[in-house]
Design a protein around this motif. Structure first.
Motif, PDB file in Angstrom:
ATOM      1  N   GLU A 105       0.831  -1.204   0.000  1.00  0.00           N
ATOM      2  CA  GLU A 105       0.000   0.000   0.000  1.00  0.00           C
ATOM      3  C   GLU A 105       0.867   1.256   0.000  1.00  0.00           C
ATOM      4  O   GLU A 105       0.530   2.254  -0.635  1.00  0.00           O
ATOM      5  CB  GLU A 105      -0.959  -0.010   1.194  1.00  0.00           C
ATOM      6  N   TYR A 106       1.996   1.204   0.700  1.00  0.00           N
ATOM      7  CA  TYR A 106       2.925   2.338   0.682  1.00  0.00           C
ATOM      8  C   TYR A 106       3.502   2.514  -0.719  1.00  0.00           C
ATOM      9  O   TYR A 106       3.629   3.639  -1.217  1.00  0.00           O
ATOM     10  CB  TYR A 106       4.045   2.109   1.693  1.00  0.00           C
ATOM     11  N   PHE A 107       3.851   1.402  -1.365  1.00  0.00           N
ATOM     12  CA  PHE A 107       4.394   1.457  -2.723  1.00  0.00           C
ATOM     13  C   PHE A 107       3.435   2.156  -3.678  1.00  0.00           C
ATOM     14  O   PHE A 107       3.856   2.940  -4.537  1.00  0.00           O
ATOM     15  CB  PHE A 107       4.689   0.041  -3.216  1.00  0.00           C
ATOM     16  N   LYS A 108       2.158   1.888  -3.545  1.00  0.00           N
ATOM     17  CA  LYS A 108       1.174   2.460  -4.471  1.00  0.00           C
ATOM     18  C   LYS A 108       1.099   3.982  -4.358  1.00  0.00           C
ATOM     19  O   LYS A 108       0.757   4.664  -5.326  1.00  0.00           O
ATOM     20  CB  LYS A 108      -0.201   1.848  -4.214  1.00  0.00           C
ATOM     21  N   THR A 109       1.418   4.524  -3.185  1.00  0.00           N
ATOM     22  CA  THR A 109       1.351   5.978  -2.998  1.00  0.00           C
ATOM     23  C   THR A 109       2.724   6.642  -3.054  1.00  0.00           C
ATOM     24  O   THR A 109       2.830   7.824  -3.385  1.00  0.00           O
ATOM     25  CB  THR A 109       0.694   6.324  -1.647  1.00  0.00           C
ATOM     26  N   ASN A 110       3.788   5.884  -2.750  1.00  0.00           N
ATOM     27  CA  ASN A 110       5.139   6.450  -2.750  1.00  0.00           C
ATOM     28  C   ASN A 110       6.132   5.382  -3.220  1.00  0.00           C
ATOM     29  O   ASN A 110       6.861   4.797  -2.417  1.00  0.00           O
ATOM     30  CB  ASN A 110       5.510   6.954  -1.352  1.00  0.00           C
ATOM     31  N   PRO A 111       6.186   5.114  -4.518  1.00  0.00           N
ATOM     32  CA  PRO A 111       7.003   4.006  -5.026  1.00  0.00           C
ATOM     33  C   PRO A 111       8.498   4.299  -5.133  1.00  0.00           C
ATOM     34  O   PRO A 111       9.294   3.381  -5.319  1.00  0.00           O
ATOM     35  CB  PRO A 111       6.413   3.761  -6.416  1.00  0.00           C
ATOM     36  N   LYS A 112       8.911   5.563  -5.014  1.00  0.00           N
ATOM     37  CA  LYS A 112      10.317   5.895  -5.262  1.00  0.00           C
ATOM     38  C   LYS A 112      11.292   5.166  -4.333  1.00  0.00           C
ATOM     39  O   LYS A 112      12.347   4.700  -4.800  1.00  0.00           O
ATOM     40  CB  LYS A 112      10.543   7.401  -5.179  1.00  0.00           C
ATOM     41  N   PRO A 113      11.030   5.044  -3.008  1.00  0.00           N
ATOM     42  CA  PRO A 113      11.997   4.319  -2.169  1.00  0.00           C
ATOM     43  C   PRO A 113      12.246   2.890  -2.635  1.00  0.00           C
ATOM     44  O   PRO A 113      13.387   2.419  -2.599  1.00  0.00           O
ATOM     45  CB  PRO A 113      11.339   4.351  -0.781  1.00  0.00           C
ATOM     46  N   PHE A 114      11.193   2.203  -3.086  1.00  0.00           N
ATOM     47  CA  PHE A 114      11.397   0.845  -3.593  1.00  0.00           C
ATOM     48  C   PHE A 114      12.272   0.864  -4.835  1.00  0.00           C
ATOM     49  O   PHE A 114      13.168   0.017  -4.991  1.00  0.00           O
ATOM     50  CB  PHE A 114      10.064   0.174  -3.918  1.00  0.00           C
ATOM     51  N   TYR A 115      12.051   1.814  -5.729  1.00  0.00           N
ATOM     52  CA  TYR A 115      12.857   1.854  -6.947  1.00  0.00           C
ATOM     53  C   TYR A 115      14.284   2.317  -6.671  1.00  0.00           C
ATOM     54  O   TYR A 115      15.219   1.910  -7.378  1.00  0.00           O
ATOM     55  CB  TYR A 115      12.163   2.704  -8.012  1.00  0.00           C
ATOM     56  N   ASP A 116      14.489   3.138  -5.637  1.00  0.00           N
ATOM     57  CA  ASP A 116      15.856   3.461  -5.220  1.00  0.00           C
ATOM     58  C   ASP A 116      16.576   2.190  -4.775  1.00  0.00           C
ATOM     59  O   ASP A 116      17.729   1.943  -5.149  1.00  0.00           O
ATOM     60  CB  ASP A 116      15.844   4.476  -4.068  1.00  0.00           C
ATOM     61  N   PHE A 117      15.884   1.385  -3.960  1.00  0.00           N
ATOM     62  CA  PHE A 117      16.456   0.106  -3.528  1.00  0.00           C
ATOM     63  C   PHE A 117      16.757  -0.783  -4.737  1.00  0.00           C
ATOM     64  O   PHE A 117      17.828  -1.394  -4.828  1.00  0.00           O
ATOM     65  CB  PHE A 117      15.491  -0.623  -2.590  1.00  0.00           C
ATOM     66  N   SER A 118      15.816  -0.872  -5.666  1.00  0.00           N
ATOM     67  CA  SER A 118      15.973  -1.758  -6.821  1.00  0.00           C
ATOM     68  C   SER A 118      17.185  -1.367  -7.653  1.00  0.00           C
ATOM     69  O   SER A 118      17.955  -2.230  -8.095  1.00  0.00           O
ATOM     70  CB  SER A 118      14.707  -1.715  -7.684  1.00  0.00           C
TER      71      SER A 118
END
Length: 247
Positions: free
Chosen positions: A59-72
């Motif tokens: 649910e966090y990803f759906k509203t703020n996906p940038k941290p996940f993509y920084d990790f990726s």
């Protein structure tokens, strides 16, 4: 350890030569290649670039996906610089020889596939594809990696919707549990490699084995498995010796 026995490289090789081998791998096989773990010293979360409580929360990803993509991007940059370990290649060779029938992994990196393994069940998903959360458009491996590397937050080329890789987030169902369970239950020997068996539900899978050989830095016991062996060593050190008796 319950019913736990020691095992020599020669005896492990004897089990492998019987065929009908399945493998279950965890973070230890990836950290041996140079991919940091998540919470340990020098791990991904120690950088402070992403919050461990939210980066894999759907649910966090759906509203703020940038941290996940920084990790990726951080992880993929590391993958670009490293190669699979001896144990990765050893498992791929066993599959090619018809001795290993399936490989289930908790890892989301592509090191098993890079080593040549074909029948890989990615319990926690992978970066092999992406889908648009708005229109459902599918993107394959090459397109997925290109989008992640070139855009802060990848967006669908058709509708502009948010793209999500086939990585399992908290709040989502894991992949391939029934298939992995069946493969392990039908195997003669299960190799449990580099996993402390603490991440559920994937950690229950080895309990379906008839015989398990566990190789990990620290001791691990598998409830319900009648015949189990423990090797507290580095994976590559042990399997280099095993390979001398297999090939």
């Amino acid at each position: 350890m319950n019913n736990m026995q020691s095992i020599s490289p020669e005896k492990c090789a004897e089990f492998i030569r019987e065929g009908g081998v399945a493998a279950f791998t965890g973070a230890g096989i990836s950290t041996a290649a140079g991919i940091p773990d998540f919470r340990g010293k020098g791990g991904f979360y120690s950088t402070g670039r992403y919050n461990p409580d939210t980066v894999f929360e759907i649910e966090y990803f759906k509203t703020n996906p940038k941290p996940f993509y920084d990790f990726s991007r951080d992880m993929l940059e590391i993958v670009d610089r490293i190669t699979p370990t001896f144990t990765h290649f050893f498992l791929a060779q066993l599959e090619e020889m018809g001795l290993l029938s399936s490989l289930s992994t908790q890892n989301i990196d592509p090191l098993h596939q890079m080593a040549g393994s074909k029948n890989v069940i990615c319990i926690h998903g992978s970066y092999s594809s992406m889908n648009c959360l708005r229109c459902g458009k599918y993107y394959g491996l090459d397109a997925s990696l290109e989008y992640i590397r070139s855009q802060d937050v990848p967006r669908c080329g058709e509708c502009g919707g948010l793209l999500k890789p086939d990585v399992v987030f908290f709040g989502e169902q894991v992949h391939g549990m029934n298939e992995a369970m069946q493969e392990i239950a039908e195997s003669k020997t299960l190799l449990v490699l580099g996993s402390s068996l603490v991440v559920y539900p994937a950690a229950i899978l080895p309990q379906w084995a008839k015989r398990a050989v566990v190789v990990n830095r620290t001791g691990v016991s598998i409830p319900t498995v009648p015949e189990q062996y423990m090797v507290e060593r580095e994976l590559d050190d042990f399997f280099r010796q095993v390979a001398e008796y297999v090939f």
